[in-house]
Design an enzyme around this catalytic site. Structure first.
Site, short mmCIF file in Angstrom:
data_model
loop_
_atom_site.label_atom_id
_atom_site.label_comp_id
_atom_site.label_asym_id
_atom_site.label_seq_id
_atom_site.Cartn_x
_atom_site.Cartn_y
_atom_site.Cartn_z
CB SER A 280 -30.84 -18.23 -74.89
OG SER A 280 -30.95 -19.50 -74.27
CG ASP B 228 -33.76 -26.08 -78.55
OD1 ASP B 228 -33.98 -26.32 -77.35
OD2 ASP B 228 -33.34 -24.98 -78.95
CG HIS C 282 -34.00 -22.22 -76.70
ND1 HIS C 282 -32.95 -23.12 -76.84
CD2 HIS C 282 -33.52 -21.17 -76.01
CE1 HIS C 282 -31.86 -22.62 -76.26
NE2 HIS C 282 -32.19 -21.44 -75.74
#
Length: 429
Positions: free
Chosen positions: A161, A405, A408
């Site tokens: 990702s 998070d 990311h």
């Protein structure tokens, strides 16, 4: 009147000619000649040495004066960066005049897990930093040049990702030059394709977090704690990469399950599975060697550029940069100032494995070393400002650190710089 004499008509001349032929063919004649040459060589050895020395010096002068062969440029290369300039070694500078390179609201391709402004981030300072190498400046990202270079070609990002974030960043940097009716993006399983129709070009992302076959290959349902990779299985995914003109690989985070990693020796279809445990470093080395072996067998270095993006750092432990114990990237709006900072989430042992394996590769792979420059950017993560995978519990809402998070990155933001570095290495190697 006297007739002129000729060799054919004179017996004396014929006899003389015969004697000369015999003399020329006589072994004694050759022996005498050889002895004479040896005598002269011994007598004038010093002079001969001087002569040959001069000839040798002359030859060296000729070699020195011969211009070097013209350097053959790599595919898609249009120039060179200044000698000895490491574009990955530098500092972040504030540049509100030229950043961001696009607006979040203007790029419809950003996943909701990366749209920080849409999900309530109260400030935008993370968008205004520009990377400045110490020895030179990065060439400005030229979307027109990039699209023209991609005309009739396939560019592909392969990995997890984080590589998908870089892929989307590149699409956002380019799509503004393309009319609405001349572009599209579609996803089918592991493959996402952005099409620039007027250019007959595609920019693609292929989900393969380990590059090899694994039990985490489903593009949607892949959050598996007990991860297993099948040895020697890269062709399962690799068949989808064939024919690409530019490939950007990455793989790191999914291997980080501890100090050991599970490797499947046989097939996932085997009733009884033969699984061995390797150290994380040895398992990762196996994956890197498989990737390079596949590239060597399936790609032509004269036609294809291959890149590998190094590990993307995370910021889960604020104590490492002098913050309060128990904190992480949540509520961080400034970057780390220590130029030597290296977080524990970026394993130096893995960087050493990459260096060892790549140094043995016969296929040229351009290494995008984004780790150190990204280590400073604790401010650039999505943190809590993203679409959540599942509804938050009251306990989580009361403690944002618990669900921030710190892996990311917001877009626009840090990953646009990764693509500026990719652009620099693509056109100015």
């Amino acid at each position: 009147m006297k007739t002129p004499l000729s060799s054919s008509s004179s017996p004396a001349a014929a006899a003389s000619s015969s004697l000369l032929r015999r003399a020329r063919l006589s072994p004694y004649y050759f022996f005498t000649l050889f002895a004479f040459i040896v005598f002269v060589s011994i007598l004038y050895t010093e002079d001969f040495g001087c002569i040959f020395s001069r000839l040798d010096d002359s030859d060296r002068l000729i070699r020195r004066s011969t211009p070097p062969k013209k350097r053959v440029k790599l595919p898609f290369s249009v120039g060179r960066t200044p000698e000895a300039c490491d574009v990955f070694d530098g500092r972040w500078v504030w540049d509100k005049e030229n950043r961001p390179l696009y607006e979040e609201s203007e790029c419809p391709y950003i996943q909701p897990q990366l749209t920080c402004q849409e999900h309530g981030r109260p400030e935008k300072d993370y968008q205004f930093w520009r990377w400045q190498p110490h020895g030179c400046s990065l060439p400005s990202f030229n979307a027109t040049l990039m699209l023209e270079t991609l005309r009739g070609k396939r560019m592909m990002f392969v990995g997890d990702s984080l590589n998908r974030g870089q892929y989307v960043s590149l699409v956002c940097l380019l799509h503004g030059l393309i009319p609405e009716e001349a572009k599209s993006m579609e996803t089918n399983g592991s493959l996402t394709i952005f099409r620039a129709k007027d250019y007959n070009a595609t920019i693609e992302f292929y989900w393969a977090p380990f590059l090899l076959e694994s039990n985490s290959d489903d593009a949607v349902i892949h959050r598996i704690a007990d991860r297993i990779v099948r040895r020697g299985s890269i062709n399962k995914h690799g068949r989808h990469w064939k024919g690409a003109d530019i490939v950007v690989f990455n793989t790191y985070l999914w291997w980080m399950t501890g100090t050991k990693f599970k490797i499947l020796q046989g097939s996932f279809n085997d009733e009884v599975k033969d699984i061995v445990e390797l150290s994380t470093e040895d398992a990762y080395r196996m994956g890197m060697k498989s990737m390079l072996r596949w590239v060597r067998k399936n790609m032509d270095p004269k036609k294809t550029r291959v890149f590998f993006t190094s590990m993307s750092p995370s910021h889960h432990k604020s104590i490492e940069w002098g913050g309060e114990p128990g904190g992480n990237c949540y509520n961080q709006t400034t970057m780390i100032q220590d130029p030597s900072y290296w977080g524990s989430d970026s394993r130096r042992s893995i960087m050493q494995v990459i260096g060892q394996v790549f140094s043995e590769s016969s296929f040229p792979v351009t290494f995008l070393n984004i780790t150190q420059l990204s280590n400073y950017r604790k401010d650039a993560h999505t943190s809590i400002y993203k679409k959540q995978w599942s509804p938050l519990t009251p306990e989580q809402i009361a403690n944002p650190v618990s669900y921030a998070d710190c892996v990311h990155w917001c877009l626009p933001g840090l990953q646009d710089t990764w693509n500026e570095l990719l652009f620099a290495k693509l056109f100015y190697p």
